[in-house]
Design a protein around this motif. Structure first.
Motif, mmCIF file in Angstrom:
data_model
loop_
_atom_site.group_PDB
_atom_site.id
_atom_site.type_symbol
_atom_site.label_atom_id
_atom_site.label_comp_id
_atom_site.label_asym_id
_atom_site.label_seq_id
_atom_site.Cartn_x
_atom_site.Cartn_y
_atom_site.Cartn_z
ATOM 1 N N LYS A 129 -3.978 7.804 1.179
ATOM 2 C CA LYS A 129 -4.039 7.110 -0.411
ATOM 3 C C LYS A 129 -5.551 7.473 -0.904
ATOM 4 C CE LYS A 129 0.123 5.300 -0.314
ATOM 5 N NZ LYS A 129 1.180 6.024 -1.223
ATOM 6 N N ARG A 157 3.365 2.216 -1.653
ATOM 7 C CA ARG A 157 3.815 2.516 -2.809
ATOM 8 C C ARG A 157 2.847 2.476 -4.144
ATOM 9 N NH1 ARG A 157 5.199 -1.658 -6.331
ATOM 10 N NH2 ARG A 157 5.062 -3.614 -5.677
ATOM 11 N N ASN A 176 1.826 13.625 -1.494
ATOM 12 C CA ASN A 176 2.613 12.470 -1.305
ATOM 13 C C ASN A 176 3.454 11.815 -2.243
ATOM 14 O OD1 ASN A 176 1.269 11.958 1.271
ATOM 15 N ND2 ASN A 176 -0.288 10.890 0.420
ATOM 16 N N GLU A 177 3.624 12.850 -3.506
ATOM 17 C CA GLU A 177 4.318 12.401 -4.660
ATOM 18 C C GLU A 177 5.989 12.449 -4.224
ATOM 19 O OE1 GLU A 177 3.557 15.205 -7.661
ATOM 20 O OE2 GLU A 177 1.703 14.106 -8.429
ATOM 21 N N ASP A 196 -0.103 4.594 -5.472
ATOM 22 C CA ASP A 196 -0.426 6.235 -5.398
ATOM 23 C C ASP A 196 -1.803 6.332 -6.523
ATOM 24 O OD1 ASP A 196 1.195 7.402 -3.491
ATOM 25 O OD2 ASP A 196 2.799 7.021 -4.901
ATOM 26 N N THR A 197 -2.148 5.175 -7.078
ATOM 27 C CA THR A 197 -3.265 5.194 -8.214
ATOM 28 C C THR A 197 -4.635 5.046 -7.389
ATOM 29 O OG1 THR A 197 -1.959 3.442 -9.451
ATOM 30 C CG2 THR A 197 -4.324 3.937 -9.969
ATOM 31 N N GLN A 257 -2.491 13.403 -2.985
ATOM 32 C CA GLN A 257 -1.713 12.623 -3.969
ATOM 33 C C GLN A 257 -0.653 13.334 -4.450
ATOM 34 O OE1 GLN A 257 -3.187 12.045 -7.870
ATOM 35 N NE2 GLN A 257 -2.751 9.736 -7.774
ATOM 36 N N LEU A 262 -5.103 1.583 3.001
ATOM 37 C CA LEU A 262 -5.008 2.846 2.117
ATOM 38 C C LEU A 262 -5.406 4.075 2.766
ATOM 39 C CD1 LEU A 262 -6.249 1.084 -1.305
ATOM 40 C CD2 LEU A 262 -3.814 1.616 -0.566
ATOM 41 N N ALA A 290 0.931 -1.247 0.026
ATOM 42 C CA ALA A 290 -0.062 0.098 0.031
ATOM 43 C C ALA A 290 0.636 1.251 0.114
ATOM 44 C CB ALA A 290 -0.863 -0.152 1.240
#
Length: 667
Positions: free
Chosen positions: A602, A573, A664-665, A575-576, A661, A597, A571
């Motif tokens: 996420k 890694r 968290n990039e 990010d979708t 998102q 998630l 989870a």
């Protein structure tokens, strides 16, 4: 029934409800092959009887009509209406399962051709009904305590036969009584479907006999009961077979091997067949006089369907028709073959096929409105995965597409016939195309185990498939190969690819989220294969079945085994953005995934639909699923939103996800 007022525009844009309100004859998906045809031929061969089913999302119900079609003219008349959707039931791993998929309703003509018997569900009970073939009246035949599973007539036509399984009702009563003192948790439980034991056992069929006008119900004698055919496991399939005065033909196989055609003459003497058509993916058999017609899939990756004619013992088989169109339910009437025919952009129609030339004539189109609806164009792509297994997909582009890179959504995992919403009808292909997406409607390749070995049973099949996740790797490689082909054609934008899935397709989507960087958004209708789901949430029988296929038990956690396939373990890694739209009978499997998630911030959103099954059966829920999936991919792949005030909260949540998102990039 369709009605046209002559004032429709020449063409108009498709809206999702056009697909949702399709009139169906037979099972709705083109990939569903059954040994029974929904087209019932009258004793004189001049008429067909069949049921039309149409969803109405406004009332969350179905409009159903029993129709008689004149084979010579194509004229139709409605002889009965009403009733509720009847869904399929079957025994799996010793338990009664109700997946939500429609059951096939096959009308049965009386020997004199004046009446039709069929199953009809009213007020929650499935009963046998008798309908006058001229439409002059209908009546319920037998108010049995148990649902009618099959109907028929005695040979003389004086009584109607009804097949029931009283053991199901009796077992249900025993379970209710057990609940008064608490249920023993044992092999009868599947916690995902409810906190109570499931009905188990085979429950043999009992055949009743009733007066056609109603009443006088009694047990049928053995001779009459035989008119309904052999009892098979509830919901179980049977081999393809066809009988005429010239002989008998049947197609059967061992486990997942090719179907083998066996033919006998009228005296029971075997007639050998050495031609290629006598083995493989046979999907239908029917006779006209002394000529046997074989319907089969063939060609590259079995992407075509064909009809062959053969006079056993007299000549060699000859192909009369072949192409990408799906043919279902073929039978014989008035000297012609009558089939259901459809393709990627044409909904199902009843057609007549000349048995000598293969010339096709449309007899009846239940959805004439689609002649004035603009659909995207479709082309068939072929590709092979990293272990050399070939498959295909339909690539659909929006109406009027003039070039350029498009966001693309992958829909799984069968692509036969008219493109609706993939397996389970969850993600509407043509509705996505109408929104400006390219769509890759993916046809699942053969099992890795059947191509690379010869498994003798299901446990061997799954054990081979699951070794180092070979089947999942094979499927993902196939999906990625199809996506890459669309990218290489200059149609799909590699940065804006989405993936969807139900059932096996959802497992492929989940595996892709872990093992591929290709997908920018995902939507799943089931979730997920995780350690807890395997060992606990599916119940003891499910857990043992999974262990026999190579999954570790709860007492021996194996993080290394799960590393390629567990969203929970991966989870951090992922990010979708993931949209989960689940049945209340299945959402427990997703709780671990959603919790982890969500704790990690996420982008995930989950919905639970009440009183739903593996396949969504309620039209209002299918409409909601479609609308939200369209909005989801519009938002994440196209940066667009529906400005309806009713969706303000939805987009506020999604905006927050997008901001999270970005935060968290990875640098």
């Amino acid at each position: 029934m369709p009605a046209r007022d002559g004032n429709e525009p020449t063409t108009r844009a498709l809206v999702p409800d056009d697909l949702l309100r399709l009139r169906d004859i037979g099972l709705p998906e083109g990939s569903m092959v059954t040994s029974h045809t929904p087209l019932s031929v009258s004793p004189d061969g001049r008429s067909l009887a069949f049921l039309i089913n149409r969803a109405n999302p406004d009332t969350n119900s179905y409009c159903r009509a029993l129709v008689v079609l004149d084979v010579a003219s194509g004229g139709t008349r409605v002889v009965d209406t009403g009733g509720e959707l009847i869904t399929l039931s079957y025994i799996l791993r010793g338990m009664l399962e109700e997946p939500g998929f429609p059951d096939l309703i096959v009308p049965v003509w009386s020997p004199d051709g004046r009446w039709i018997a069929y199953r009809k569900k009213v007020d929650g009970r499935v009963q046998a009904w008798r309908v006058a073939a001229d439409g002059s009246g209908a009546n319920a035949v037998a108010a049995t305590a148990d649902d009618a599973e099959s109907v028929g007539w005695t040979a003389d036509g004086t009584r109607i036969l009804v097949g029931v399984r009283p053991g199901i009702r009796e077992t249900r009563a025993l379970i209710a009584e057990e609940g008064r003192s608490g249920y023993l948790y044992d092999d009868r439980f599947n916690p995902t479907t409810g906190a109570f034991p499931k009905i188990t056992g085979e429950h043999p069929r009992v055949v009743l006999s009733a007066a056609p006008e109603g009443g006088d119900i009694r047990a049928a004698d053995a001779g009459d009961a035989a008119q309904l055919g052999a009892d098979v496991t509830l919901g179980g399939g049977s081999m393809f077979s066809a009988t005429s005065r010239a002989g008998r033909a049947s197609a059967k196989r061992d486990f997942l091997g090719p179907l083998m055609l066996h033919v006998e003459d009228a005296a029971g003497k075997a007639i050998p067949c050495e031609a290629d058509i006598c083995s493989g993916k046979i999907t239908g058999l029917t006779w006209i006089d002394d000529t046997l017609f074989v319907v089969r899939s063939q060609g590259r990756a079995n992407n075509e369907m064909a009809i062959w004619r053969w006079r056993p013992g007299k000549d060699n088989p000859r192909q009369i028709l072949a192409g990408p169109d799906v043919l279902q339910g073929c039978t014989a009437a008035a000297g012609r073959l009558i089939c259901l025919r459809e393709n990627a952009t044409t909904p199902r129609r009843v057609v007549a096929i000349d048995p000598g030339t293969g010339h096709v004539t449309v007899l009846y189109d239940p959805n004439p409105e689609f002649a004035s609806i603009r659909l995207g164009t479709s082309r068939r792509l072929f590709f092979s995965n990293n272990v050399g297994i070939e498959t295909w997909a339909e690539l659909v582009v929006p109406p009027g597409y003039a070039g350029g890179k498009l966001p693309m959504v992958v829909v799984q995992y069968h692509s036969d016939g008219f493109l609706r919403g993939g397996t389970g009808d969850e993600y509407p292909v043509h509705a996505f195309a109408a929104r400006g997406f390219a769509v890759l409607s993916f046809e699942r390749p053969p099992f890795f185990a059947t191509v690379k070995g010869t498994p003798k049973n299901n446990d061997e099949l799954m054990a081979t498939n699951n070794t180092d996740w070979a089947e999942r790797r094979s499927l993902l490689s196939s999906v990625e190969a199809g996506v890459q082909k669309a990218i290489d054609m200059g149609i799909a934008d590699p940065a804006r690819i989405g993936i969807t899935g139900l059932s096996d397709g959802a497992s492929t989507a989940a595996f892709a989220l872990i093992n591929s960087d290709r997908f920018a958004a995902a939507a799943m209708s089931n979730c997920c294969m995780e350690p807890g789901a395997i060992a606990t949430y599916g119940g003891p029988v499910w857990a043992r079945a999974m262990q026999s296929q190579g999954y570790p038990p709860a007492t021996r956690p194996n993080p290394e085994f799960w590393e390629p396939a567990s969203i929970v373990q991966n989870a951090a890694r992922i990010d979708t953005p993931i949209l989960l739209q689940l049945a209340d009978r299945e959402y427990l499997h997703a709780l671990d995934v959603w919790t982890v998630l969500t704790e990690l911030g996420k982008p995930v959103e989950m919905y639970v639909f009440p009183d739903e099954r593996h396949i969504r059966w309620q039209p209002v829920h299918r409409r909601a699923t479609w609308e939200r999936a369209l909005d989801w991919f519009d938002f994440w792949l196209r940066g667009r939103r529906d400005e309806s005030p009713a969706k303000t909260a939805q987009y506020a949540r999604w905006d927050a996800m997008r901001q999270g998102q970005k935060t968290n990039e990875k640098p």
